[in-house]
Design a protein around this motif. Structure first.
Motif, PDB file in Angstrom:
ATOM      1  N   GLN A   1     103.768  49.339 -32.640  1.00 40.68           N
ATOM      2  CA  GLN A   1     104.690  50.465 -32.440  1.00 40.68           C
ATOM      3  C   GLN A   1     104.154  51.767 -33.048  1.00 40.68           C
ATOM      4  N   THR A   2     103.205  51.650 -34.013  1.00 35.77           N
ATOM      5  CA  THR A   2     102.689  52.867 -34.656  1.00 35.77           C
ATOM      6  C   THR A   2     101.878  53.724 -33.698  1.00 35.77           C
ATOM      7  N   ILE A   3     101.433  53.154 -32.578  1.00 39.65           N
ATOM      8  CA  ILE A   3     100.689  53.945 -31.583  1.00 39.65           C
ATOM      9  C   ILE A   3     101.549  54.204 -30.348  1.00 39.65           C
ATOM     10  N   GLY A   4     102.879  53.959 -30.465  1.00 38.93           N
ATOM     11  CA  GLY A   4     103.787  54.267 -29.365  1.00 38.93           C
ATOM     12  C   GLY A   4     103.935  53.165 -28.346  1.00 38.93           C
ATOM     13  N   TRP A   5     103.387  51.991 -28.648  1.00 32.63           N
ATOM     14  CA  TRP A   5     103.541  50.870 -27.724  1.00 32.63           C
ATOM     15  C   TRP A   5     104.763  50.055 -28.131  1.00 32.63           C
ATOM     16  N   ARG A   6     105.060  49.049 -27.303  1.00 32.42           N
ATOM     17  CA  ARG A   6     106.179  48.165 -27.597  1.00 32.42           C
ATOM     18  C   ARG A   6     105.824  47.223 -28.749  1.00 32.42           C
ATOM     19  N   GLN A   7     106.824  46.472 -29.215  1.00 27.61           N
ATOM     20  CA  GLN A   7     106.595  45.511 -30.293  1.00 27.61           C
ATOM     21  C   GLN A   7     105.580  44.459 -29.858  1.00 27.61           C
ATOM     22  N   ALA A   8     104.876  43.924 -30.821  1.00 24.39           N
ATOM     23  CA  ALA A   8     103.786  42.991 -30.529  1.00 24.39           C
ATOM     24  C   ALA A   8     104.257  41.797 -29.709  1.00 24.39           C
ATOM     25  N   ASP A   9     105.436  41.251 -30.036  1.00 20.79           N
ATOM     26  CA  ASP A   9     105.912  40.047 -29.349  1.00 20.79           C
ATOM     27  C   ASP A   9     106.116  40.293 -27.859  1.00 20.79           C
ATOM     28  N   THR A  10     106.512  41.528 -27.485  1.00 22.03           N
ATOM     29  CA  THR A  10     106.753  41.827 -26.074  1.00 22.03           C
ATOM     30  C   THR A  10     105.485  42.223 -25.341  1.00 22.03           C
ATOM     31  N   LEU A  11     104.416  42.526 -26.086  1.00 20.12           N
ATOM     32  CA  LEU A  11     103.141  42.841 -25.445  1.00 20.12           C
ATOM     33  C   LEU A  11     102.415  41.585 -24.978  1.00 20.12           C
ATOM     34  N   ILE A  12     102.568  40.495 -25.731  1.00 22.37           N
ATOM     35  CA  ILE A  12     101.810  39.268 -25.480  1.00 22.37           C
ATOM     36  C   ILE A  12     102.139  38.738 -24.093  1.00 22.37           C
ATOM     37  N   GLY A  13     101.127  38.440 -23.336  1.00 23.53           N
ATOM     38  CA  GLY A  13     101.281  37.942 -21.970  1.00 23.53           C
ATOM     39  C   GLY A  13     101.119  39.008 -20.917  1.00 23.53           C
ATOM     40  N   ASN A  14     101.112  40.263 -21.314  1.00 24.55           N
ATOM     41  CA  ASN A  14     100.923  41.363 -20.375  1.00 24.55           C
ATOM     42  C   ASN A  14      99.452  41.760 -20.304  1.00 24.55           C
ATOM     43  N   GLY A  15      99.075  42.358 -19.203  1.00 22.04           N
ATOM     44  CA  GLY A  15      97.716  42.835 -19.034  1.00 22.04           C
ATOM     45  C   GLY A  15      97.538  44.213 -19.631  1.00 22.04           C
ATOM     46  N   LEU A  16      96.300  44.524 -20.002  1.00 25.75           N
ATOM     47  CA  LEU A  16      96.017  45.845 -20.557  1.00 25.75           C
ATOM     48  C   LEU A  16      96.298  46.965 -19.555  1.00 25.75           C
ATOM     49  N   ARG A  17      96.304  46.622 -18.245  1.00 27.29           N
ATOM     50  CA  ARG A  17      96.505  47.655 -17.230  1.00 27.29           C
ATOM     51  C   ARG A  17      97.862  48.332 -17.358  1.00 27.29           C
ATOM     52  N   HIS A  18      98.803  47.672 -18.061  1.00 30.45           N
ATOM     53  CA  HIS A  18     100.119  48.281 -18.251  1.00 30.45           C
ATOM     54  C   HIS A  18     100.092  49.380 -19.311  1.00 30.45           C
ATOM     55  N   TYR A  19      99.000  49.482 -20.091  1.00 34.02           N
ATOM     56  CA  TYR A  19      99.001  50.386 -21.245  1.00 34.02           C
ATOM     57  C   TYR A  19      97.830  51.359 -21.262  1.00 34.02           C
ATOM     58  N   LEU A  20      96.800  51.047 -20.498  1.00 33.29           N
ATOM     59  CA  LEU A  20      95.614  51.904 -20.512  1.00 33.29           C
ATOM     60  C   LEU A  20      95.303  52.394 -19.110  1.00 33.29           C
ATOM     61  N   SER A  21      94.621  53.515 -19.042  1.00 36.71           N
ATOM     62  CA  SER A  21      94.278  54.106 -17.752  1.00 36.71           C
ATOM     63  C   SER A  21      93.216  53.286 -17.038  1.00 36.71           C
ATOM     64  N   VAL A  22      93.124  53.536 -15.737  1.00 35.20           N
ATOM     65  CA  VAL A  22      92.121  52.827 -14.927  1.00 35.20           C
ATOM     66  C   VAL A  22      90.717  53.158 -15.422  1.00 35.20           C
ATOM     67  N   GLU A  23      90.496  54.417 -15.791  1.00 37.87           N
ATOM     68  CA  GLU A  23      89.178  54.827 -16.284  1.00 37.87           C
ATOM     69  C   GLU A  23      88.810  54.078 -17.561  1.00 37.87           C
ATOM     70  N   THR A  24      89.746  53.971 -18.486  1.00 35.62           N
ATOM     71  CA  THR A  24      89.479  53.272 -19.749  1.00 35.62           C
ATOM     72  C   THR A  24      89.254  51.781 -19.505  1.00 35.62           C
ATOM     73  N   LEU A  25      90.071  51.196 -18.596  1.00 30.70           N
ATOM     74  CA  LEU A  25      89.875  49.775 -18.271  1.00 30.70           C
ATOM     75  C   LEU A  25      88.496  49.543 -17.657  1.00 30.70           C
TER      76      LEU A  25
END
Length: 734
Positions: free
Chosen positions: A35-59
């Protein structure tokens, strides 16, 4: 504190850590601070892909980095929800897992770009003239470029104890220069981690660690424990910061030849955050420093060894030219205690004989030390300690003799070894840590006491430590002595072959003397007797005189051959050791020496003499020759006198006997050679003799492990003293 294999992994809170499935880029674990970087809580991140949080260029950049084995850095941009260059991703990959650290991108405390800093720093390191200059440059440079309050160089000894040899320190910060730390302060697991990853920084002690939640495999666990920049520090680091009131600690390890030679430790009163580029900077300068350190250590070692080689070569030359190892090690101008610095004594055990040299414990104390040492170390391994009294309490009684020992085995089967001794050196030492009281479970508890603080301690019972050079010198000596022994064995084998050939030649000679020469000699004597008996009138007085001369020479030749045969057969005769009466041996000898009713001399034979041990026939030969000489060389005296007795003294526990006469004596110039073969005194004139009798006596007594010599203080005549060094199991008076 070592993290247990299955315990939760924690990381420093300044970074957000994710574990990613490499093929799918799905998050399988995350640190609890997402949450310190503006993302959701760790428990809700697990199981999701990085594409939900990072740009296509960064991926795309992350995917490209997964094709390489090395860690990579991907800057985060506004498209990822971060201000430009404020944060970056550091990727670590192993097998099917990725570990991602999202960390703040840091600015250097001083101007100049990365390349300029690195070039300037490494050039200064390369120009350092010696180890001291190198380490000081390293401390000063890290302090300047990173803003730490204290940077110190800790060098380790063979026991993994550390000494602060160089330091950069800001005004107002406590100095640790010349402070000692023990091997318990930098534990084995810490030293291993420093070899695995050479740079680590614990940014802020006051900020709590965060746990990694979710699932991850052993590869990711290993990466998080030993390689990630935000990895958890060990408990000793935490204890150090707790005790000293500082907030930041880090290190750059210095390994030479795969061994941790030292570390650069960084401390600060305020948090110091370093990003991947800074850690890489430290890693590069650390590698440059390691290379230079290895070069300087090698050069210094080479110089020391060249100087030591002069001492070693002198000692080795003396060993080669000596018959006994102890003589070679102690008898020259250079000895084995010159070989290893700071030693003041040594003990050598060779051929079951203990030789003490220099300042050492007594024989009994030395034997006890060796017995104790063999009990737990074994007798086949080199062993050394600089605190003998702590390990072997009996040695506390003599620390000035042996506070430290170095044991070197030579030949285990023959119980041959060397041990060097070092004296106690009482030192007042500044330590950076103390030992806490132990709990009931045997562990040390620092919860109510400080562990890390500088204090002085006067240390007793320790010697100067044994260095790697000391050990190497001892091992080289071990190899050299073994080589010399093998060479001597080969030489002895060759000499034995030559000796056997000489014995064979002597056998042929004895046969020739005993058979081929005796027959013609008997013919000469027989025909001379026939001429004297049957042709005396014809020969006349002059002819008879020549004939007597022929018979006398034939008799002398017969005596010479008998003595020579007796000498050659000594070693081949079968001996039986018994106890004999010297008085009886004298009486038997007189039967051959005296033919008249009363002997023409005064003979005194002591009563109640101890028995003489040896083979009867050989001992009879000894007495016969000594008594014959006494009679012959005292015959010209007005009152010849011969005395046989026991001195009442002993040699090696065996009684010493004597045969004394008042004859012509032996000139002092001839006394050292009188027992040599074919040697006679310079004052014998025409008295008969072959020069073999005393050589025969010497050989018989040597064969009985005894000896014979002349009493040097005898005013007139001659006094022979002799003994045998064998012991009979029965008494056989003849």
């Amino acid at each position: 504190m070592e993290v247990l294999p299955n315990s939760p992994i924690k990381v420093q809170a300044y970074a957000v850590v994710l574990v990613i499935d490499r093929p799918t880029l799905v998050i399988t674990a995350a640190s609890a601070n997402t949450q310190t970087i503006g993302w959701r809580q760790a428990d809700t991140l697990i199981g999701n892909g990085l594409r939900h949080y990072l740009s296509v260029e960064t991926l795309g950049k992350i995917t490209a980095f997964t094709q390489h084995a090395e860690p990579g850095v991907v800057p985060l941009t506004a498209q990822d929800g971060f201000p430009d260059r404020s944060h970056q991703i550091v990727l670590y990959q192993f097998a099917e897992e990725l570990v991602i650290e999202i960390e703040p991108h840091q600015n250097w405390p001083h101007p100049d770009d990365y390349a300029t800093r690195l070039n300037d720093f490494t050039r200064r390191l390369e120009d350092a003239a010696n180890v001291d200059a190198l380490l000081q440059c390293l401390c000063d440079g890290i302090g300047y470029h990173f803003g730490y309050d204290r940077v110190l160089a800790l060098q380790f000894d063979e026991q993994n104890n550390g000494l602060v040899t160089n330091e950069f320190v800001e005004s107002g910060t406590e100095s640790f220069l010349h402070v000692h730390f023990t091997s318990e302060d930098i534990t084995a697991s810490t030293r291993y981690n420093q070899l695995v990853e050479s740079v680590h920084n614990f940014a802020d002690f006051d900020t709590a660690m965060v746990e990694i939640r979710g699932s991850y495999g052993p590869a990711a666990r290993e990466m998080l424990r030993r390689h990630a920049g935000s990895r958890e520090p060990n408990e000793n680091f935490r204890q150090f910061l707790r005790d000293t009131g500082m907030r930041c600690i880090g290190y750059v390890s210095l390994a030479v030849g795969g061994v941790l030679n030292g570390s650069i430790y960084m401390h600060s009163d305020e948090p110091v955050y370093i990003d991947y580029q800074m850690r890489t900077f430290l890693s590069v300068v650390g590698r440059i420093a390691q290379q230079k350190l290895g070069y300087h250590i090698y050069s210094r070692t080479l110089r020391l060894r060249q100087a030591a080689n002069v001492v070693r070569d002198r000692l080795y030359e003396h060993i080669v030219n000596s018959e006994h190892p102890a003589e070679g090690l102690t008898g020259g101008t250079t000895t084995l205690i010159d070989l290893i610095e700071d030693t003041h004594g040594a003990a050598i055990c060779a051929d079951e004989q203990l030789t003490l040299f220099g300042i050492t414990p007594s024989e009994a104390q030395t034997d006890a030390i060796i017995d104790w040492m063999k009990g737990f170390n074994g007798e086949e391994r080199l062993y050394h300690t600089d605190r003998l009294g702590e390990l072997y309490p009996a040695a506390k009684a003599y620390p000035q003799l042996a506070a430290g020992i170095l044991f070197l085995p030579l030949d285990i089967s023959a119980n041959q070894w060397i041990v060097w001794f070092k004296p106690e050196v009482v030192q007042t030492i500044a330590y950076g840590s103390s030992t806490a009281p132990q709990t009931a479970g045997g562990k040390q508890d620092y919860s109510t006491s400080r562990r890390f603080y500088v204090h002085n301690d006067t240390r007793h019972g320790y010697s100067l430590p044994w260095t790697a050079d000391d050990i190497g010198t001892a091992v080289a000596l071990q190899a050299f002595i073994k080589e010399v022994v093998m060479q001597r064995y080969a030489r002895a084998k060759h000499n034995n072959a030559l000796l056997q050939q000489a014995y064979d030649d002597l056998e042929v000679f004895s046969y020739t003397v005993g058979h081929d020469l005796r027959a013609p000699l008997r013919g000469i004597s027989s025909f001379a007797e026939i001429l004297r008996t049957d042709f005396a009138d014809t020969l006349g007085e002059e002819g008879l005189s020549h004939l007597r001369l022929i018979q006398d020479n034939a008799k002398r030749m017969r005596n010479f051959m008998n003595d020579l045969l007796a000498l050659s057969r000594i070693d081949r005769a079968s001996i039986i050791i018994n106890a004999h009466s010297l008085k009886t041996l004298v009486e038997n000898a007189l039967l051959d020496q005296v033919t008249t009713a009363e002997p023409p001399f005064e003979l005194i034979v002591h009563e109640d003499m101890p028995p003489l041990h040896g083979d009867r026939s050989h001992l009879q030969t000894v007495v016969n020759n000594l008594l014959s000489n006494a009679i012959k060389y005292s015959a010209a005296r007005e009152t010849p006198r011969i005395e046989v007795g026991c001195t009442g003294t002993g040699r090696g526990g065996y009684p010493v006997f004597f045969v004394e006469d008042n004859g012509i004596g032996i000139p002092p110039a001839h006394r050292d050679r009188i027992f040599d073969l074919f040697t006679r005194g310079g004052n014998v004139g025409d008295l008969p003799g072959t020069g073999i009798g005393l050589a025969l006596v010497k050989r018989v007594l040597s064969f009985h492990e005894g000896d014979i010599w002349i009493e040097p203080s005898t005013p007139t005549g001659t006094r022979f003293l002799f003994y045998t060094g064998v012991q009979a199991v029965s008494y056989a008076d003849n």
